[in-house]
Design an enzyme around this catalytic site. Structure first.
Site, mmCIF file in Angstrom:
data_model
loop_
_atom_site.group_PDB
_atom_site.id
_atom_site.type_symbol
_atom_site.label_atom_id
_atom_site.label_comp_id
_atom_site.label_asym_id
_atom_site.label_seq_id
_atom_site.Cartn_x
_atom_site.Cartn_y
_atom_site.Cartn_z
ATOM 1 N N CYS A 1 0.967 -1.085 0.032
ATOM 2 C CA CYS A 1 -0.011 -0.032 -0.034
ATOM 3 C C CYS A 1 0.858 1.324 -0.073
ATOM 4 C CB CYS A 1 -0.858 -0.087 1.241
ATOM 5 S SG CYS A 1 -1.987 1.305 1.357
ATOM 6 N N CYS B 1 0.778 4.728 6.935
ATOM 7 C CA CYS B 1 -0.011 4.408 8.272
ATOM 8 C C CYS B 1 0.738 3.897 9.167
ATOM 9 C CB CYS B 1 -1.192 3.892 8.010
ATOM 10 S SG CYS B 1 -2.335 4.512 6.828
ATOM 11 N N CYS C 1 0.509 0.078 10.178
ATOM 12 C CA CYS C 1 0.019 -1.011 9.215
ATOM 13 C C CYS C 1 0.949 -1.854 8.688
ATOM 14 C CB CYS C 1 -0.766 -0.239 8.350
ATOM 15 S SG CYS C 1 -1.698 -1.613 7.301
ATOM 16 N N CYS D 1 -17.067 -8.816 5.460
ATOM 17 C CA CYS D 1 -16.334 -7.485 5.375
ATOM 18 C C CYS D 1 -15.132 -7.777 4.444
ATOM 19 C CB CYS D 1 -15.841 -6.837 6.702
ATOM 20 S SG CYS D 1 -17.421 -6.392 7.709
ATOM 21 N N CYS E 1 -19.630 -5.546 3.426
ATOM 22 C CA CYS E 1 -18.969 -4.260 3.713
ATOM 23 C C CYS E 1 -17.603 -4.478 3.046
ATOM 24 C CB CYS E 1 -18.757 -4.346 5.354
ATOM 25 S SG CYS E 1 -17.792 -2.750 6.031
ATOM 26 N N CYS F 1 -19.213 2.858 8.574
ATOM 27 C CA CYS F 1 -18.296 2.185 9.555
ATOM 28 C C CYS F 1 -17.200 2.783 9.833
ATOM 29 C CB CYS F 1 -18.187 0.663 9.407
ATOM 30 S SG CYS F 1 -17.268 -0.134 10.371
ATOM 31 N N ARG G 1 -17.671 -1.949 17.747
ATOM 32 C CA ARG G 1 -17.037 -3.251 17.416
ATOM 33 C C ARG G 1 -15.720 -3.207 18.045
ATOM 34 N NH1 ARG G 1 -17.463 -3.378 12.294
ATOM 35 N NH2 ARG G 1 -19.537 -4.242 12.439
HETATM 36 N N1 SAM Z 1 -6.779 0.752 3.347
HETATM 37 C C1 SAM Z 1 -7.799 0.981 3.656
HETATM 38 C C2 SAM Z 1 -7.937 1.932 4.730
HETATM 39 O O1 SAM Z 1 -6.864 2.353 5.405
HETATM 40 O O2 SAM Z 1 -8.722 2.746 4.865
HETATM 41 C C3 SAM Z 1 -8.537 -0.145 4.323
HETATM 42 C C4 SAM Z 1 -7.847 -1.197 5.147
HETATM 43 S S1 SAM Z 1 -6.970 -0.604 6.594
HETATM 44 C C5 SAM Z 1 -6.079 -2.144 7.166
HETATM 45 C C6 SAM Z 1 -8.205 -0.550 7.845
HETATM 46 C C7 SAM Z 1 -8.309 -0.367 9.415
HETATM 47 O O3 SAM Z 1 -7.592 -1.343 9.940
HETATM 48 C C8 SAM Z 1 -7.372 0.805 9.511
HETATM 49 O O4 SAM Z 1 -8.021 2.018 9.514
HETATM 50 C C9 SAM Z 1 -7.086 0.549 11.010
HETATM 51 O O5 SAM Z 1 -7.989 1.380 11.772
HETATM 52 C C10 SAM Z 1 -7.069 -0.798 11.012
HETATM 53 N N2 SAM Z 1 -5.578 -1.438 11.264
HETATM 54 C C11 SAM Z 1 -4.587 -1.590 10.535
HETATM 55 N N3 SAM Z 1 -3.683 -2.092 10.894
HETATM 56 C C12 SAM Z 1 -3.586 -2.189 12.484
HETATM 57 C C13 SAM Z 1 -3.145 -2.563 13.498
HETATM 58 N N4 SAM Z 1 -1.766 -2.777 13.313
HETATM 59 N N5 SAM Z 1 -3.803 -2.580 14.810
HETATM 60 C C14 SAM Z 1 -4.955 -2.005 14.935
HETATM 61 N N6 SAM Z 1 -5.714 -1.499 13.899
HETATM 62 C C15 SAM Z 1 -4.894 -1.673 12.510
HETATM 63 FE FE1 SF4 Z 2 -2.785 1.223 3.491
HETATM 64 FE FE2 SF4 Z 2 -2.802 0.131 5.791
HETATM 65 FE FE3 SF4 Z 2 -2.820 2.550 5.639
HETATM 66 FE FE4 SF4 Z 2 -5.033 1.003 4.872
HETATM 67 S S1 SF4 Z 2 -4.123 1.221 6.828
HETATM 68 S S2 SF4 Z 2 -4.313 2.767 3.828
HETATM 69 S S3 SF4 Z 2 -3.993 -0.716 4.046
HETATM 70 S S4 SF4 Z 2 -1.137 1.564 4.938
#
Ligand code: SAM
Ligand code: SF4
Ligand code: DTB
Length: 318
Positions: free
Chosen positions: A58, A62, A65, A102, A133, A193, A264
């Site tokens: 990606c 973030c 992530c 989802c 979802c 959500c 949730r």
């Molecule tokens: N890429 C899209 C986005 O960021 O909107 C969708 C997938 S993203 C992985 C969905 C959510 O997963 C993120 O907004 C975050 O809240 C949660 N998430 C991702 N990695 C995480 C982690 N290591 N611990 C807790 N929540 C996490």
């Molecule tokens: Fe990409 Fe992870 Fe950020 Fe979603 S949370 S935009 S998958 S880096």
């Protein structure tokens, strides 16, 4: 101020929400359970199952992530799955009792080709009689209208933390861009959500501000996932200090400022003891992700969850 404020037990101001947070723990939980019971059937839990339909690589950074291309994490990248594989996974989830499926994708924003495949996946899930979802990153208005036409029920798009703390966690996108995508989803009449992550080093005021931001959306999101940070090796937050579990439970309880939203219990549930999960349900959480895996990390096992539901007399909704 939107009229939803009338249903919140406290005024929707940052000071008032922080004061709710600051109540003695038992007073806060008592109030949370009372408000919860005014709006929901007690002892019922909604379960959703997650599938990562595209993993890793990606473009966003973030800091929590495993799927960001900016960090060297243990994740194996995987392109977009085939529609049939996804529909089969939805069938298996339905057989296990999930009412909502989802699908998550590690995208900044889907392309036109991606969208065509995702639309077919949504139609396939809907044909099973399940709620659908997706969480695909940012969207433009045309993409939102394609999702609506496909019959999408929920779009997950988290604000993740407070406006002030946001750029400590991610810099490739901005808080207002998240809100803009959420506004498009709301305008299309798709359920929202949206929630966040706790334990990223944010303060109690940040947690209050995040919930306040969600509570002042009009309408309030139908579903609010509260994630406890899963510390992924290789990410900037790999060594974040542990959040006190009672602070986590308090945050769930303050979710009563969104009294009609399902809260949730999401990522990080695997690391919670049964006692902490029971407290989270007492504080008003009434939904979980069910299934042995989240997107890339482990979830509490389904067998363990079923036993926990029995021990706590929780009935699965739907
Ligand atoms: N890429 C899209 C986005 O960021 O909107 C969708 C997938 S993203 C992985 C969905 C959510 O997963 C993120 O907004 C975050 O809240 C949660 N998430 C991702 N990695 C995480 C982690 N290591 N611990 C807790 N929540 C996490
Ligand atoms: Fe990409 Fe992870 Fe950020 Fe979603 S949370 S935009 S998958 S880096
Ligand atoms: C949400 O708020 N939590 C889910 C769902 N929305 C997509 C994702 C949790 C991801 C946890 C980390 C992982 O498995 O990679």
């Amino acid at each position: 101020m939107p009229n939803i404020a009338a249903t919140s037990p406290v005024p929707l101001t940052l000071d008032a929400v922080e004061a709710l947070f600051n109540l003695p723990f038992s007073d806060l939980l008592f109030q949370a359970q009372q408000v919860h019971r005014r709006h929901f059937t007690a002892n019922q839990i909604q379960i959703s199952t997650l599938l990562n339909i595209k993993s890793g690589g990606c473009a966003e950074n973030c800091g929590y992530c495993s799927q960001s291309a900016h960090y060297d994490t243990p994740l194996v990248r995987q392109g977009l799955l085939a529609v049939e594989e996804v529909v089969n996974a939805a069938k298996a989830a339905q057989a296990g009792g999930a009412t909502r499926f989802c699908m998550g994708a590690a995208w900044r924003q889907p392309t036109a080709n991606d969208m065509a495949v995702v639309v077919a996946m949504i139609k396939g899930v809907k044909a099973l009689g399940m709620e659908s979802c997706v969480t695909l990153g940012r969207l433009d208005a045309a993409q939102v209208s394609d999702l609506k036409a496909a019959g999408l029920d929920y779009y997950n798009h988290n604000i993740d933390t407070s406006r002030d703390y946001y750029d400590k966690v991610v810099t490739t996108r901005h808080f207002d861009e998240r809100l803009a995508t959420i506004a498009l989803i709301q305008e299309a009449g798709i359920h929202v959500c949206s929630g966040g992550i706790l334990g990223m080093g944010e303060s109690r005021r940040d947690r209050a501000a995040m919930l306040l931001e969600l509570a002042t959306l009009d309408p309030q999101p139908q579903s609010v996932p509260i994630n406890l940070l899963v510390k992924v090796p290789g990410t900037p937050l790999a060594n974040a200090p542990d959040l006190d579990i009672f602070e986590f439970i308090r945050t769930i309880a303050v979710g009563i400022i969104l009294p009609r939203s399902y809260v949730r219990l999401s990522a990080g549930r695997e690391s919670l003891h049964d006692e902490a999960q029971a407290l989270a349900f007492l504080a008003g959480a009434n939904s979980i992700f069910y299934g042995d895996k989240l997107l890339t990390t482990a979830n509490a096992s389904s067998d363990h969850d079923r036993a926990l539901f029995r021990r706590l007399d929780l009935q699965i909704e739907g």
